[in-house]
Design an enzyme around this catalytic site. Structure first.
Site: not given
Lengths: 239, 239
Positions: B123-124, B195, B91, B160
């Protein structure tokens, strides 16, 4: 407010030289002036203040405008207070804002630009003209004690605005999603300014210039598109 | 350090369901565990903690792992101290780190993960496992008092990770340029994790998993590419 601002999305569009696409608008902003104070603090690609100022100088000298870099002064605050006009160049927005605070330039820049000194920015320099830097695309390469910026306009700007790339398989958030997330925590409007676009602010009037429409995001509405020539003065109202 | 980490670039790759591409690695990380504590604070697209936790629960329950959300506890610190394993979802990285500090979870998460509690992030959640969040791609939608993160590994991660898009006319900085700018102000290595890629850390060993190579940026060297199977243990050395 007797503002006189030119907020440019990008210094260089694809296929044109530095500031070339904005030549007419820059000349209009600087009419009657013979010099501009350049703020190189955003240091794109890490180039030095000196190199970056030389680049700006080359562009403005063609137009008969002399350029000094704010880093050349022993007293940068005084340099801002006495400048005929100011140009803040692009690069990293966090680094730029951090340097503006470190040199105590936020307040004098805000005061002079709100009182009518011509101000122009490209990219990061456009970002810091907004309410906060909360809609920058840049990497947070240095910490900054607050995201509050010059607030020459009461909204935020997202320069280099990009529409979703059709057929992309990339799973990172689109720009529009990121701005929607911003609006879960902030209420000021955001103007997505595509490369080649500019905002021209004179007093309480604002106009979109350049070849593209701009995408405007309000906290509680669907995104809207405005074309050059459309009335977007509501953006300068308190919200 | 008896670390047991799985750091995933993205929760969802193009064409696969939530966490599907990492199923095997997640199961290996959680071997012998029956529950995981989910941290939904990064709230992608602004979804609620509850909705986000439901999404994670759906994925893990198929694999026989129970999920609780850290927001469901009156005492989130105790929840971390007693968790069998922790998963921090993706997020907005600024929002995530701000919430981790606001709930006093940085220290207990760091302590437990360094002592061997299985930790996974996407991700985050992968970003905050690094030294700082200074190489996030996210918008700074909220201010955070420091960019210092969990430091479960002594480098930064850029999830990413994207290579320059050939033929692009966009003038915004490439990811590689942004990371070079980061290295003008920070000395820790940066791992660009494409990714579908994951980093698996067990004690003082680290391996790249997934179908892609990873791009590693050191402060004073040219970027390097490492394939799955290559020895990248130097990334865990002090620098």
């Amino acid at each position: 407010m007797s503002r006189n601002l030119l907020l440019i999305s990008t210094s260089t569009t694809h296929g044109t030289g530095y500031l070339e696409h904005a030549e007419e608008e820059v000349k209009a902003l600087l009419e009657g002036k013979s010099s501009i104070l350049f703020v190189p603090y955003a240091r794109p690609g890490g180039i030095s203040n000196k190199e970056y100022t030389a680049k700006a100088r080359e562009a403005f000298e063609k137009w008969g405008i002399g350029v000094t870099g704010v880093h050349e002064y022993d007293d940068p605050v005084k340099a801002v207070q006495e400048a005929e006009a100011v140009f803040i160049g692009g690069g990293n927005t966090f680094l730029l804002l951090r340097n503006l605070y470190a040199n105590n330039l936020v307040k004098p820049l805000r005061e002079r630009a709100r009182k009518g000194m011509p101000y122009m920015g490209t990219s990061a320099g456009t970002n810091v003209a907004g309410k906060t830097i909360g809609t920058t695309n840049d990497m947070p390469i240095v910490h900054v004690k607050t995201f509050e910026a010059l607030e020459l306009v009461p909204f935020n700007i997202n320069p280099h605005y990009q529409d979703p790339i059709e057929g992309s398989t990339h799973m990172g958030e689109t720009r529009e999603t990121r701005i929607a997330e911003f609006h879960n925590h902030n209420r000021q409007p955001v103007v997505g300014l595509r490369e080649g676009s500019m905002l021209r602010v004179k007093g309480d009037k604002i106009a979109l210039l350049g070849p593209h429409s701009a995408r405007v995001f309000l906290q509680t509405e669907k995104p809207m598109e405005f074309k050059p020539g459309d009335d977007i003065n509501f953006l300068l109202d308190a919200y």
